[in-house]
Design a protein around this motif. Sequence first.
Motif, PDB file in Angstrom:
ATOM      1  N   VAL A 156       0.844  -1.199   0.000  1.00 49.04           N
ATOM      2  CA  VAL A 156       0.000   0.000   0.000  1.00 49.04           C
ATOM      3  C   VAL A 156       0.878   1.248   0.000  1.00 49.04           C
ATOM      4  O   VAL A 156       1.862   1.332   0.738  1.00 49.04           O
ATOM      5  N   THR A 157       0.502   2.225  -0.847  1.00 52.16           N
ATOM      6  CA  THR A 157       1.328   3.447  -0.929  1.00 52.16           C
ATOM      7  C   THR A 157       0.693   4.634  -0.206  1.00 52.16           C
ATOM      8  O   THR A 157       1.377   5.598   0.107  1.00 52.16           O
ATOM      9  N   GLU A 158      -0.626   4.610   0.010  1.00 49.27           N
ATOM     10  CA  GLU A 158      -1.224   5.775   0.661  1.00 49.27           C
ATOM     11  C   GLU A 158      -2.546   5.424   1.328  1.00 49.27           C
ATOM     12  O   GLU A 158      -3.203   4.435   0.979  1.00 49.27           O
ATOM     13  N   THR A 159      -2.896   6.280   2.289  1.00 45.19           N
ATOM     14  CA  THR A 159      -4.165   6.080   2.978  1.00 45.19           C
ATOM     15  C   THR A 159      -4.633   7.398   3.585  1.00 45.19           C
ATOM     16  O   THR A 159      -3.884   8.376   3.611  1.00 45.19           O
ATOM     17  N   PRO A 197      -7.447   9.884  15.612  1.00 48.96           N
ATOM     18  CA  PRO A 197      -7.299   8.760  16.553  1.00 48.96           C
ATOM     19  C   PRO A 197      -6.688   7.519  15.902  1.00 48.96           C
ATOM     20  O   PRO A 197      -5.945   6.784  16.553  1.00 48.96           O
ATOM     21  N   LEU A 198      -6.997   7.300  14.618  1.00 47.48           N
ATOM     22  CA  LEU A 198      -6.403   6.146  13.935  1.00 47.48           C
ATOM     23  C   LEU A 198      -4.915   6.380  13.689  1.00 47.48           C
ATOM     24  O   LEU A 198      -4.101   5.458  13.837  1.00 47.48           O
ATOM     25  N   ALA A 199      -4.570   7.603  13.326  1.00 53.30           N
ATOM     26  CA  ALA A 199      -3.152   7.905  13.112  1.00 53.30           C
ATOM     27  C   ALA A 199      -2.383   7.653  14.411  1.00 53.30           C
ATOM     28  O   ALA A 199      -1.294   7.071  14.404  1.00 53.30           O
ATOM     29  N   THR A 213       2.378   8.246   1.433  1.00 50.32           N
ATOM     30  CA  THR A 213       1.576   9.390   1.882  1.00 50.32           C
ATOM     31  C   THR A 213       0.538   8.935   2.905  1.00 50.32           C
ATOM     32  O   THR A 213      -0.196   7.979   2.652  1.00 50.32           O
ATOM     33  N   VAL A 214       0.506   9.631   4.025  1.00 48.94           N
ATOM     34  CA  VAL A 214      -0.561   9.400   5.002  1.00 48.94           C
ATOM     35  C   VAL A 214      -1.309  10.714   5.135  1.00 48.94           C
ATOM     36  O   VAL A 214      -0.752  11.725   5.544  1.00 48.94           O
ATOM     37  N   THR A 238       5.085  10.702   3.973  1.00 51.21           N
ATOM     38  CA  THR A 238       4.814  12.145   3.988  1.00 51.21           C
ATOM     39  C   THR A 238       3.414  12.369   4.542  1.00 51.21           C
ATOM     40  O   THR A 238       2.455  11.740   4.089  1.00 51.21           O
ATOM     41  N   LEU A 239       3.331  13.279   5.510  1.00 47.79           N
ATOM     42  CA  LEU A 239       2.015  13.632   6.039  1.00 47.79           C
ATOM     43  C   LEU A 239       1.367  14.657   5.115  1.00 47.79           C
ATOM     44  O   LEU A 239       2.001  15.640   4.727  1.00 47.79           O
ATOM     45  N   GLN A 240       0.138  14.407   4.754  1.00 51.39           N
ATOM     46  CA  GLN A 240      -0.641  15.426   4.056  1.00 51.39           C
ATOM     47  C   GLN A 240      -1.864  15.727   4.909  1.00 51.39           C
ATOM     48  O   GLN A 240      -2.759  14.898   5.044  1.00 51.39           O
ATOM     49  N   GLN A 241      -1.857  16.907   5.518  1.00 52.67           N
ATOM     50  CA  GLN A 241      -3.035  17.256   6.324  1.00 52.67           C
ATOM     51  C   GLN A 241      -4.155  17.700   5.398  1.00 52.67           C
ATOM     52  O   GLN A 241      -3.920  18.331   4.362  1.00 52.67           O
TER      53      GLN A 241
END
Length: 546
Positions: free
Chosen positions: A285-288, A293-295, A314-315, A337-340
Amino acid sequence: MSAVPDLEPLVLDGVVGHPEEFAARYRRDGLWIDRTFSEMLFDTVERVPDDVAVIAGDTELTYAELGEQVLRLAAGFRARGIGRGDRVVVQLPNVAAYIPLVFALFELGAVPVLALAAHERNEIAQFVDLAEAVAYLTVESHDGSDLAGLAAGIAASSPTVAHTVVLDRAGGGPELDALLAHEPLRHERRSLPSDVAFLQLSGGTTGTSKLIPHTHEGYLGSMVQASRVGGITADTVQLVVLPMPHSFAMRSPGYLGALHAGATIVLATDGSPDTVFPLIQRHRVTETALVPPLALAWLNSSLRGEYDLTSLRTVRVGGAKFGAEAAARIGRELGATLQQSYGMAEGLHTFTGLDEDEETITTRQGRPTSDADEILVVDDEDRPVPQGTPGHLLTRGPATVRGYYRTPEHDRTVFTADGFYRVGDLVQQDERGYLTVVGRAKDQINRGGSKIAPEEVENHLLAHPAVHDASVVGVPDDVLGERAKAYLVPREGGDPSALTLAGTRSFLRERGLAGYKLPDLVEVVETFPSTVAGKVSKRAQRTKKD
Ligand code: AMP
């Protein structure tokens, strides 16, 4: 695909569209796209028929197989008389048949009402009534709820529902097989890009969730923008753990973004590390997309070292405020990488860039995906505040609807005369356009991304024979951000011993309220604190120490 030349636009009463001058501009500037959901999918089917589209448990569907299932199911629905403009309440967990079933409805131009699997009798009955649904589609049970029983009750009592489709718990079974047994329809244009594609649920502040009418062209347009800033390509392997009806899971860039790019979607029915870490390892898996709370659960999981999570690039985190401390850990500890992301089912969504500096991605909730997303930050009198000063967010633009479905009075309070949506959040905007969410003005509880309208729960509590008055507020919680607390004033002559946490929760459950709306805490009090204006001071209740 063969176009049907004489298709007229779908007319659905109770839908407020964008004024023509805005619609024309959004189309001209490519912010709305000239495609229906179904056409978008079949463009991909044609392009990459043999690539894997969906993986769920042991089921794996290529794009060609997905397309065929969609057309078989569409034939099955059509044989039951379901067609363009018909509303169908769909209540399914993240099962393999989810995408084929909703796309079969899209193919026919029917209008799914996308309910959460966690909803109960109370919510479903309201959606069915408001939308005058012709059909209800669900699984026989979910999390201990008897949805087959609910379907039977709705079939017996609803004046509009002519069909129910009840899948087994895993989302398969004879009713699905019966629909799939039909010869596939031919894919063709049965609806127009400007038609309402589906009704999405709002988080809700007053009463129950409102229904949000999104068009094909507008919703797909916002997905395309999000896919661009989210870096979705055909090589993406997207893990979907959030409930699929949420806009974050659907188009930010969501599974629609993945279908558009010809990527692979891996579905999970929950986001806990023991469920998803093996999936990440197995499917690379590359992204989600996660709620905070899950993070946190992922970051703090002792299982992290046991699985190879290095494929994650990417998360995306959103749905509720993600604290800067936890945000900084995503890159350091998950190597992604975090993407908010910040946004709302009504439309606007914002993202931090994938190549942004650390400070920005850990402290900002992103910026709009196009200049056409208009942002106003205003004071209590709707006057713009100086840049960087916190204020109420108002927005209008190509992604944001101009009204809810069939609630004109409510619309007058949450949309300005010139079409801006009053989001109800307090934000500040920096000179680059990035937003930081600093608070909330609307009466809503955000329980780890799940939204609760206090008024809805209070109304149910007021029906309790031992309750004189009820006030529900969000109180701070380290993991969920907020938990729901009910303050109850007992009724004279009532039995206050019934007002325990367990007693209150089971009373609400019996009234058919979804589990995530039940209070986490109950306190029996003699009176409520009041404001100078004599209203219940929810602020005092939120900050009261136990
Ligand atoms: P929904 O329509 O269920 O997506 O809920 C939208 C609301 O969730 C927003 O109006 C905010 O109150 C809240 N929300 C969504 N994303 C964020 C975020 N990143 N930070 C803070 N609040 C958020």
